[in-house]
Design an enzyme around this catalytic site. Sequence first.
Site, short mmCIF file in Angstrom:
data_model
loop_
_atom_site.label_atom_id
_atom_site.label_comp_id
_atom_site.label_asym_id
_atom_site.label_seq_id
_atom_site.Cartn_x
_atom_site.Cartn_y
_atom_site.Cartn_z
N SER A 135 0.83 -1.19 0.00
CA SER A 135 0.00 0.00 0.00
C SER A 135 0.88 1.26 0.00
CB SER A 135 -0.97 -0.06 1.19
OG SER A 135 -1.97 0.92 1.07
N ASP B 215 -9.98 -4.03 -4.83
CA ASP B 215 -9.21 -2.99 -4.16
C ASP B 215 -9.28 -1.71 -4.97
OD1 ASP B 215 -7.29 -1.39 -2.96
OD2 ASP B 215 -5.67 -2.86 -3.08
N HIS C 236 -8.18 -4.89 -0.65
CA HIS C 236 -6.95 -4.29 -0.15
C HIS C 236 -6.56 -4.99 1.16
CE1 HIS C 236 -4.03 -1.05 -0.15
NE2 HIS C 236 -4.24 -0.88 1.15
#
Length: 314
Positions: free
Chosen positions: A159, A255, A285
Amino acid sequence: MASNLDPQMKTILDTFNAAGPMFLRAETAEQARAKLRALLEANLVPPPAIYRVEDRHIAGADGEIAARVYTPEGSPPMGVLVYFHGGGWVLGDLESHDHVCRALANGAGCVVVSVDYRLAPEHVFPAGAEDCYAATKWVAENAAALGADASRLAVGGDSAGGNLAAVVSMMARDRGGPAVNFQLLIYPATDCALDTPSQKEFAADGYALSRADMEWFWKNYLDPGVEKNNPYACPLRAKNLKGLPPALVLTGSHDPLRDEGERFAERLIAAGVKVTCTRYEGVTHAFISFADALDKGKEGLRQAADALRAAFAR
């Protein structure tokens, strides 16, 4: 909610969503951090065993920063992965990604150095990125003392940490080192525009990360009006991606960051960089962080570890 979610993923989301949105966007960063800590403390699964874990302080961009060194069984010197945790540049720490780093160290047979870089909004861009670059440089310079081989150096993260790994790869290229052999980019955030189809499709709460979450994270991290075209903030906007290390890019089908991660992979390929890009179907995610309860999270960690092992074997 989409019907094609992986059944294990849906069970995880149902549990989280029963308590409301995962992050408290309308509240302070510290309150959001407290909520993340509470989620972590509720996880009773013990971390994977590993040969040695050592907390230490290393040279950062502006003073010392905390780091955690994971060493698996094996004979030194080993390859070394410098890992940057996710959390939107606002959340996360050495504890939040302890399970992930242990799994990668064991699976890849490499030393992993997890970096506790400075967080926003207390320290806005480029503080965190500069910390990550300085830590990578320190690891390269001190590899022997870590039982590692500086000629087999990778960076990675998930991320926001995937963003930082891509950025450190560019910084290392632009600043004459250290030589990075591989970049592990797990559902990386690569652009603050938030205008991709996946950002629109999964904008709502309920999928572990929403578009509003990303707006909040970016707002805390930088001023898009000033920095949106800075490649060290938004790697997807970099004009030159040539000469970067080979990459593994992992994305999740559900995501909001899916498309910007895959577009970055495509840009790397177009620049002549060797890239493997894998989309995991039915997951959201942070699916890697759910590996304790999610088979596809375990698969993603295995693929990442295998890619690191192969990169270090060259």
